[in-house]
Design a protein around this motif. Structure first.
Motif, PDB file in Angstrom:
ATOM      1  N   ALA A  46     -94.390  62.238 -15.200  1.00  0.00           N
ATOM      2  CA  ALA A  46     -94.245  60.981 -15.934  1.00  0.00           C
ATOM      3  C   ALA A  46     -95.403  60.038 -15.637  1.00  0.00           C
ATOM      4  O   ALA A  46     -95.895  59.335 -16.523  1.00  0.00           O
ATOM      5  N   SER A  47     -95.852  60.037 -14.385  1.00  0.00           N
ATOM      6  CA  SER A  47     -96.987  59.204 -13.989  1.00  0.00           C
ATOM      7  C   SER A  47     -98.241  59.605 -14.754  1.00  0.00           C
ATOM      8  O   SER A  47     -98.998  58.760 -15.240  1.00  0.00           O
ATOM      9  N   ASN A  48     -98.464  60.915 -14.886  1.00  0.00           N
ATOM     10  CA  ASN A  48     -99.618  61.413 -15.650  1.00  0.00           C
ATOM     11  C   ASN A  48     -99.485  61.099 -17.134  1.00  0.00           C
ATOM     12  O   ASN A  48    -100.477  60.752 -17.796  1.00  0.00           O
ATOM     13  N   ASN A  49     -98.281  61.255 -17.685  1.00  0.00           N
ATOM     14  CA  ASN A  49     -98.061  60.902 -19.091  1.00  0.00           C
ATOM     15  C   ASN A  49     -98.466  59.459 -19.345  1.00  0.00           C
ATOM     16  O   ASN A  49     -99.100  59.135 -20.353  1.00  0.00           O
ATOM     17  N   CYS A  50     -98.110  58.567 -18.409  1.00  0.00           N
ATOM     18  CA  CYS A  50     -98.466  57.152 -18.535  1.00  0.00           C
ATOM     19  C   CYS A  50     -99.974  56.954 -18.517  1.00  0.00           C
ATOM     20  O   CYS A  50    -100.522  56.152 -19.292  1.00  0.00           O
ATOM     21  N   THR A  51    -100.660  57.682 -17.637  1.00  0.00           N
ATOM     22  CA  THR A  51    -102.114  57.563 -17.552  1.00  0.00           C
ATOM     23  C   THR A  51    -102.762  57.953 -18.875  1.00  0.00           C
ATOM     24  O   THR A  51    -103.674  57.283 -19.356  1.00  0.00           O
ATOM     25  N   VAL A  52    -102.301  59.055 -19.462  1.00  0.00           N
ATOM     26  CA  VAL A  52    -102.847  59.516 -20.737  1.00  0.00           C
ATOM     27  C   VAL A  52    -102.606  58.479 -21.824  1.00  0.00           C
ATOM     28  O   VAL A  52    -103.517  58.104 -22.564  1.00  0.00           O
ATOM     29  N   LEU A  53    -101.384  57.997 -21.929  1.00  0.00           N
ATOM     30  CA  LEU A  53    -101.048  57.026 -22.968  1.00  0.00           C
ATOM     31  C   LEU A  53    -101.818  55.716 -22.773  1.00  0.00           C
ATOM     32  O   LEU A  53    -102.298  55.117 -23.746  1.00  0.00           O
ATOM     33  N   ALA A  54    -101.943  55.281 -21.521  1.00  0.00           N
ATOM     34  CA  ALA A  54    -102.695  54.053 -21.254  1.00  0.00           C
ATOM     35  C   ALA A  54    -104.155  54.208 -21.653  1.00  0.00           C
ATOM     36  O   ALA A  54    -104.765  53.294 -22.212  1.00  0.00           O
TER      37      ALA A  54
END
Length: 322
Positions: free
Chosen positions: A54-62
């Motif tokens: 989930a942390s990585n998903n956030c990085t990509v979306l950000a």
């Protein structure tokens, strides 16, 4: 690094994307060949990075300019502060995260150049996961899409049912996507509630899937065998590494989406998480069709592998230099 609302972002006017899960410290070592028993091997490179699906998903979306929030357990211990600082530096919202005083989960990642393989040893140390008591404190009205990893069944099911009750009373629904990469038997009942279900190739061996198409067809058969009133049928996406991805529409029709193989792989760590973030971006932010969103996810996962980390991925949105 892109920011919400800049010229790369199409997310203006869109509600926040919420990613539910974990954040970890990943210690990454690159070696020429995997060591034999009782022998040491000198690393040719190494670094640490904030990890967790989930942390990585956030990085990509950000990085794609999306207003995104991470929702997972944090720690008050000083070693965890590097993760908190990194999340804040990227503009990822964490203000609604609960906190504890336990040691942070971490992973040791070994990238072997000779075999082009990746080995991950994960240590959770019974770090707590967010539960329904934390989820109920969220103002769900600010979210347009919620993505969860199918992990810790009782916790996830409680949060999913809370979301379904919220949606039932409103005309504007929050889209729910779930990512399945372990314990499919235990997690299967969650399929009755999500809009999009994303499956990993990691599930192939334990579930007897012999190919990408076979995985999709078996999932379709299993969905058709369900019984009950008002069962929701989700769109299904299956990721299959170098073979790309396959998906099923709401009628069970199968489509294969070819991969986009990079000329040179530098860092494949987090390619699947990149796909998920890009997939959500394509569907929710850009409002593209399912085939286009899956293809974009494949392209982004491939492009991510050409460099370390995620900070380069938004460059794919820039017009080519003439």
């Amino acid at each position: 690094m892109s920011e919400y609302g800049n010229k790369l972002s199409w997310a203006v006017g869109k509600k926040t994307v919420l990613c539910v899960g974990t954040t970890t410290i990943d210690f990454v070592s690159t070696i020429r060949k995997f060591p034999v028993d009782n022998r040491s091997e000198r690393a040719v490179g190494g670094y640490w990075i904030r990890g967790g699906n989930a942390s990585n998903n956030c990085t990509v979306l950000a990085n794609l300019g999306v207003k995104v929030e991470f929702f997972g357990m944090l720690s008050s211990l000083s070693v965890f502060q590097v993760l908190i600082d990194d999340l804040k530096a990227r503009g990822i919202i964490i203000e609604n995260c609960p906190s504890c005083d336990q040691e942070a989960p971490f992973a040791s990642v070994i990238l072997t150049k000779s075999t082009k393989t990746r080995n991950i040893v994960f240590c959770n140390s019974n770090f707590p996961y967010v539960g329904i008591e934390h989820f109920r404190k969220l103002d769900l009205g600010q979210y347009g899409w919620i993505h969860m990893r199918a992990l810790f069944f009782e916790n996830t099911m409680a949060m999913v049912k809370e979301l379904m009750a919220y949606n039932a009373a409103r005309q504007e629904k929050i889209v729910l996507s779930l990512e399945f990469d372990n314990s499919l038997e235990e997690m299967w009942p969650l399929m009755d509630y999500c809009d999009y279900a994303i499956f990993s190739k990691q599930l192939a061996q334990p579930n007897g899937w012999v190919s990408l198409e076979d995985a999709c067809l078996q999932l379709d058969e299993r969905l058709r065998m369900r019984w009950g009133l008002n069962l929701k049928r989700p769109y299904v996406v299956v990721l299959w590494g170098e073979e790309g991805a396959g998906f099923l529409d709401l009628d069970g029709n199968y489509t294969h989406v070819r991969p986009h193989k990079p000329k040179r792989i530098v860092d494949a760590l987090g390619a699947g998480d990149t796909f998920v973030g890009a997939f959500i971006y394509g569907l929710y932010i850009r409002e593209r069709s399912l085939p286009v969103a899956v293809d974009f996810g494949n392209r982004m996962a491939s492009y991510k592998c050409t460099k370390n980390g995620y900070d380069h991925i938004a460059n794919i949105l820039l017009p080519p230099v003439l």
